[in-house]
Design an enzyme around this catalytic site. Sequence first.
Site, PDB file in Angstrom:
ATOM      1  N   HIS A  13      -5.178  -9.622  13.826  1.00  0.00           N
ATOM      2  CA  HIS A  13      -5.584  -8.291  13.141  1.00  0.00           C
ATOM      3  C   HIS A  13      -6.223  -8.465  11.812  1.00  0.00           C
ATOM      4  O   HIS A  13      -5.792  -9.540  11.203  1.00  0.00           O
ATOM      5  CB  HIS A  13      -4.007  -7.755  12.833  1.00  0.00           C
ATOM      6  CG  HIS A  13      -3.785  -6.517  12.152  1.00  0.00           C
ATOM      7  ND1 HIS A  13      -4.998  -5.655  12.128  1.00  0.00           N
ATOM      8  CD2 HIS A  13      -2.861  -6.125  11.366  1.00  0.00           C
ATOM      9  CE1 HIS A  13      -4.618  -4.704  11.321  1.00  0.00           C
ATOM     10  NE2 HIS A  13      -3.248  -4.826  10.903  1.00  0.00           N
TER      11      HIS A  13
ATOM     12  N   HIS B 286      -1.745  -2.299  14.601  1.00  0.00           N
ATOM     13  CA  HIS B 286      -1.757  -0.945  13.611  1.00  0.00           C
ATOM     14  C   HIS B 286      -3.188  -0.713  13.190  1.00  0.00           C
ATOM     15  O   HIS B 286      -3.396   0.619  12.856  1.00  0.00           O
ATOM     16  CB  HIS B 286      -1.014  -1.639  12.358  1.00  0.00           C
ATOM     17  CG  HIS B 286      -1.367  -1.174  11.192  1.00  0.00           C
ATOM     18  ND1 HIS B 286      -1.623  -1.639  10.274  1.00  0.00           N
ATOM     19  CD2 HIS B 286      -1.324   0.375  10.866  1.00  0.00           C
ATOM     20  CE1 HIS B 286      -1.601  -0.982   9.006  1.00  0.00           C
ATOM     21  NE2 HIS B 286      -1.669   0.323   9.435  1.00  0.00           N
TER      22      HIS B 286
ATOM     23  N   HIS C  61       0.696  -1.082  -0.157  1.00  0.00           N
ATOM     24  CA  HIS C  61       0.100   0.000  -0.057  1.00  0.00           C
ATOM     25  C   HIS C  61       0.811   1.164  -0.060  1.00  0.00           C
ATOM     26  O   HIS C  61       0.661   2.348   0.801  1.00  0.00           O
ATOM     27  CB  HIS C  61      -1.187   0.035   1.173  1.00  0.00           C
ATOM     28  CG  HIS C  61      -0.829  -0.261   2.518  1.00  0.00           C
ATOM     29  ND1 HIS C  61       0.176   0.423   3.132  1.00  0.00           N
ATOM     30  CD2 HIS C  61      -1.605  -1.014   3.362  1.00  0.00           C
ATOM     31  CE1 HIS C  61      -0.032   0.159   4.534  1.00  0.00           C
ATOM     32  NE2 HIS C  61      -0.840  -0.848   4.562  1.00  0.00           N
TER      33      HIS C  61
ATOM     34  N   HIS D 119       5.380 -10.593   9.972  1.00  0.00           N
ATOM     35  CA  HIS D 119       6.077 -10.027   8.628  1.00  0.00           C
ATOM     36  C   HIS D 119       7.527 -10.431   9.280  1.00  0.00           C
ATOM     37  O   HIS D 119       8.201  -9.639  10.142  1.00  0.00           O
ATOM     38  CB  HIS D 119       5.973  -8.580   8.347  1.00  0.00           C
ATOM     39  CG  HIS D 119       4.570  -8.341   7.953  1.00  0.00           C
ATOM     40  ND1 HIS D 119       3.976  -8.730   6.694  1.00  0.00           N
ATOM     41  CD2 HIS D 119       3.647  -7.708   8.571  1.00  0.00           C
ATOM     42  CE1 HIS D 119       2.726  -8.247   6.771  1.00  0.00           C
ATOM     43  NE2 HIS D 119       2.501  -7.599   7.619  1.00  0.00           N
TER      44      HIS D 119
ATOM     45  N   ASP E  26       1.791  -7.227  13.698  1.00  0.00           N
ATOM     46  CA  ASP E  26       2.471  -6.137  12.691  1.00  0.00           C
ATOM     47  C   ASP E  26       3.687  -5.979  13.617  1.00  0.00           C
ATOM     48  O   ASP E  26       4.801  -5.428  13.316  1.00  0.00           O
ATOM     49  CB  ASP E  26       1.612  -5.155  12.428  1.00  0.00           C
ATOM     50  CG  ASP E  26       0.824  -5.224  11.190  1.00  0.00           C
ATOM     51  OD1 ASP E  26       1.260  -6.331  10.424  1.00  0.00           O
ATOM     52  OD2 ASP E  26      -0.111  -4.621  11.036  1.00  0.00           O
TER      53      ASP E  26
ATOM     54  N   TYR F  75       9.759  -0.353   8.397  1.00  0.00           N
ATOM     55  CA  TYR F  75       8.421  -0.959   8.783  1.00  0.00           C
ATOM     56  C   TYR F  75       7.702   0.198   9.775  1.00  0.00           C
ATOM     57  O   TYR F  75       6.534   0.643   9.609  1.00  0.00           O
ATOM     58  CB  TYR F  75       8.389  -2.157   9.181  1.00  0.00           C
ATOM     59  CG  TYR F  75       7.012  -2.728   9.291  1.00  0.00           C
ATOM     60  CD1 TYR F  75       6.537  -3.678   8.200  1.00  0.00           C
ATOM     61  CD2 TYR F  75       6.541  -2.687  10.722  1.00  0.00           C
ATOM     62  CE1 TYR F  75       5.242  -4.289   8.288  1.00  0.00           C
ATOM     63  CE2 TYR F  75       4.958  -3.174  10.471  1.00  0.00           C
ATOM     64  CZ  TYR F  75       4.570  -3.974   9.478  1.00  0.00           C
ATOM     65  OH  TYR F  75       3.205  -4.503   9.445  1.00  0.00           O
TER      66      TYR F  75
ATOM     67  N   GLU G 133      -6.635  -6.628   9.048  1.00  0.00           N
ATOM     68  CA  GLU G 133      -6.159  -6.381   7.813  1.00  0.00           C
ATOM     69  C   GLU G 133      -5.761  -7.713   6.799  1.00  0.00           C
ATOM     70  O   GLU G 133      -5.540  -8.545   7.333  1.00  0.00           O
ATOM     71  CB  GLU G 133      -4.681  -5.434   7.738  1.00  0.00           C
ATOM     72  CG  GLU G 133      -4.419  -4.571   6.490  1.00  0.00           C
ATOM     73  CD  GLU G 133      -3.399  -3.537   6.756  1.00  0.00           C
ATOM     74  OE1 GLU G 133      -2.770  -3.539   7.560  1.00  0.00           O
ATOM     75  OE2 GLU G 133      -3.205  -2.725   5.691  1.00  0.00           O
TER      76      GLU G 133
ATOM     77  N   ASP H 278      -3.636  -8.796   4.845  1.00  0.00           N
ATOM     78  CA  ASP H 278      -2.502  -9.695   4.746  1.00  0.00           C
ATOM     79  C   ASP H 278      -2.283 -10.655   5.845  1.00  0.00           C
ATOM     80  O   ASP H 278      -1.784 -11.562   5.630  1.00  0.00           O
ATOM     81  CB  ASP H 278      -1.241  -8.699   4.777  1.00  0.00           C
ATOM     82  CG  ASP H 278      -1.318  -7.530   5.802  1.00  0.00           C
ATOM     83  OD1 ASP H 278      -2.212  -7.256   6.395  1.00  0.00           O
ATOM     84  OD2 ASP H 278      -0.093  -7.161   6.098  1.00  0.00           O
TER      85      ASP H 278
HETATM   86 FE1  FEO Z   1      -1.512  -4.254   9.510  1.00  0.00          FE
HETATM   87 FE2  FEO Z   1       0.452  -6.783   8.227  1.00  0.00          FE
HETATM   88  O1  FEO Z   1      -1.074  -5.592   8.604  1.00  0.00           O
END
Ligand code: FEO
Length: 387
Positions: free
Chosen positions: A78, A144, A24, A222, A163, A191, A80, A82
């Site tokens: 989370h 996040h 993004h 991640h 995250d 990040y 989101e 991903d």
């Molecule tokens: Fe806030 Fe890795 O997503």
Amino acid sequence: AQAVKIKEGVHWVGALDWTLRDFHGYTTERGSSYNAYLIIDEKITLIDSVKHYCIDEMLDRIKSVIDPSKIDYLVCNHVEMDHSGALPKLKELAPNAEIICSPNGEKNLTAHYKQNWKFKVVKSGDSVSIGRRSLKFVLTPMVHWPDNMVTYCPEDKILYSNDAFGQHLSSSQRFDDEFALDIIIEEAKKYYANIVLPYGNQVKKALEDLSGIDIGIIAPSHGIIWRSSISVILDQYKKWSANQTEKEAVIAFDSMWGSTEKIAGAVARAFEEKGYIYKLYDLKSSHISDIITDVLTAKYICVGSPTLNSSLLPTVAGFLAYLKGLAPKNRHALAFGSYGWGGQSIIAVETWLHDCGFVMLPNISVKFIPDHEQLLAITKNLVKQID
Ligand code: FEO
């Protein structure tokens, strides 16, 4: 694809996104990974999942350990996509699996996927037994998204941090002692700067909430897993979330005929004279997400644009909009630029930087081309103003 054992009964079953170059709007030159973790206990538990297009890789890794239909709990730290993108398919494969998430997680998962899933909603401090192990949850809103939480397993001393502490980094190595630490920290910094920076106060609160627990492994969603340099990344997060800066300056500009670039050089020489670490970025050739990485620890942010059509250059406007959204605190700033007749760009840059809440130095504007004497004067004046 195979699962990777993290500890007895705990496996990394995520996916490696080697070719990802944009997340993004943030450049991911080293790709990324979406980390999911499978715990084999009386209740088979999967912590987080992967982007929708990576589901087959994750399923292959899960299948190397267990039939995915046997999963009892899907922990969603989370919403989101991903980390939740694979949930609809997982729920088809394991229809009885219960989704464990925060109250906002339930709300936002329902808003995303519009399914009638079975949820076990948890709040901070709640614990769920999965057999020999228990999972304890700490809500970490805005690290996040409002739905974020982290999961801690006291028996394994593993913090599944989602995250937080992550890096966009694809690697065949899973642990921090198997990969160059300076690269992991650099990616963790990028990040934090591009994803977490606006939420410093919430990070501080999360670090306080987690301070009493005994952490042997930090398993983020991640990149690389922390097991040998946990104190290093925790110290960095403490510093970043406190908006602590170094003797560093970032000078970002765009130029039409080279005059604003010359002023940028004169600005840079002032920081050089004062012993600062400084970086000069031409916004035509540098990505805003790389510049922000340096902004994270820079005390001074200097931005230059010539005047174009009574306004500033779009590259500079894009950087300023991004900077304002990420809201770094406790900075000093400088607007500069060359102009022909109107000079509105310098005022526009100054207004943006002022609106970011930065302490402003007097702006520097030069009509047309700065000569050698003018450039020397810019450096000399600035040297007097820099701390
Ligand atoms: Fe806030 Fe890795 O997503």
